[in-house]
Motif scaffolding. Structure first.
Motif, short mmCIF file in Angstrom:
data_model
loop_
_atom_site.label_atom_id
_atom_site.label_comp_id
_atom_site.label_asym_id
_atom_site.label_seq_id
_atom_site.Cartn_x
_atom_site.Cartn_y
_atom_site.Cartn_z
N ILE A 286 78.30 -1.35 36.28
CA ILE A 286 79.36 -0.35 36.32
C ILE A 286 78.83 0.90 35.61
N ILE A 287 78.90 2.05 36.29
CA ILE A 287 78.32 3.29 35.77
C ILE A 287 79.36 4.40 35.80
N TRP A 288 79.39 5.22 34.75
CA TRP A 288 80.12 6.48 34.79
C TRP A 288 79.42 7.49 33.89
N PHE A 289 79.80 8.75 34.01
CA PHE A 289 79.11 9.84 33.33
C PHE A 289 80.11 10.73 32.59
N SER A 290 79.63 11.33 31.50
CA SER A 290 80.46 12.28 30.76
C SER A 290 79.60 13.45 30.29
N TYR A 291 80.26 14.58 30.08
CA TYR A 291 79.60 15.81 29.62
C TYR A 291 80.37 16.35 28.43
N GLU B 137 84.92 19.73 24.41
CA GLU B 137 85.73 18.92 25.31
C GLU B 137 84.82 17.98 26.09
N THR B 138 85.25 16.74 26.26
CA THR B 138 84.52 15.78 27.10
C THR B 138 85.05 15.87 28.53
N LEU B 139 84.14 16.12 29.46
CA LEU B 139 84.49 16.23 30.86
C LEU B 139 83.87 15.08 31.65
N SER C 217 87.37 16.06 36.07
CA SER C 217 88.44 15.12 35.80
C SER C 217 88.53 14.84 34.30
N ASP C 218 89.72 14.49 33.85
CA ASP C 218 89.87 14.09 32.46
C ASP C 218 89.76 12.59 32.30
N ARG C 219 89.41 11.89 33.40
CA ARG C 219 89.22 10.44 33.36
C ARG C 219 87.89 10.10 34.02
#
Length: 267
Positions: A110-115, A122-124, A129-131
């Motif tokens: 399971i993979i997801w990314f954040s910036y 702010e984490t994007l 998206s905010d999720r």
């Protein structure tokens, strides 16, 4: 059994700017998976992001079981900061990278990314998206594979038969094939479920079958879809898809045997 295009090769998942996730290589437990990611999928489009700047971090997050512990790593640019990155929607431009070791007990990837935007703290996530947007992968060559495939011509009819036999691990509950005749005009894609024969091979793997009428001389391009624990996955042969009838392997002659030379030493 049909040999996968990338079977045994290093696993890589490429996340392209046009929002495709391309899996190549042999993804499975106990291997390193190379992540290639276009940062323009996630950063603001206001021009404030500088490619490869470690002070503007993009993270990849992974889990190996549902609700399992999360591992997070910062993506990096192998060429450092690039002021004028090459943009290519297919993943051939300036990308960020990271590697993830898939443990032996992994059930899925399971993979997801954040910036983390340093200007706003702010984490994007992707698509502003905010999720998180989650991507789910399993081990396609080891979950569902082509046992037999052929186009059977009839000597008395203009109709042939697309015949497919698929093997799967026991936990798979549904298999379908996404297919299209590629050498016929106006041939549309079709999705057809396979039949569970209730038979197993000597390793207790399930056997599924399909038989569909196609034009005589048809060439069918297809991929496998399957379901495990209520989640859907695919085996598209490392984005190359499968063909029926199977392409003939080139008959490459073996290299010539080295000649035997005798060397004489003059006194």
């Amino acid at each position: 059994m049909f040999s996968g295009f990338d079977l045994g090769k290093p696993a890589q998942i490429t996340f392209t700017l046009d929002y495709h996730e391309l899996l190549t290589g042999d993804l499975k437990a106990n291997v390193n998976c190379h992540i290639s990611y276009d940062p323009l999928r996630i950063v603001p489009r206001d021009g404030s992001y500088v490619h490869g700047d470690p002070n503007q971090p993009i993270f990849v997050h992974v889990q190996f079981q549902k609700n399992g512990p999360t591992e997070s790593k910062q993506l990096y640019s192998p060429n450092g900061i690039i002021s004028a990155p090459h943009i290519d929607v297919t993943g051939q431009g300036s990308m960020l990278f990271q590697e993830v070791l898939i443990p032996n007990n992994a059930e899925e990837l399971i993979i997801w990314f954040s910036y983390l935007n340093p200007n706003t703290n702010e984490t994007l996530y992707e698509r502003n998206s905010d999720r998180p947007l989650f991507y789910f992968f399993r081990w396609p060559y080891h979950d569902a594979w082509v046992r037999k495939v052929d186009i059977i011509d009839s000597s008395t009819s203009s109709i042939s038969s697309f015949e497919l036999e698929v093997g799967t691990i026991p936990s798979i509950t549904e298999v379908s094939v996404n297919w299209r005749v590629i050498n016929a005009e106006e041939s549309l894609k079709q999705v057809t479920s396979l039949t569970d024969t209730k038979q197993t091979d000597r390793d207790n793997n399930k056997i599924w079958t399909l038989q569909k009428s196609v034009p005589k001389g048809a060439v069918v391009r297809f991929k496998l879809n399957y379901e495990v624990n209520g989640r859907k996955y695919k085996n598209d042969n490392a984005s190359q898809y499968f063909l029926a009838p199977e392409p003939q392997r080139p008959n490459v002659p073996p290299p010539p045997k080295p000649s035997t030379y005798q060397y004489f030493r003059q006194n």
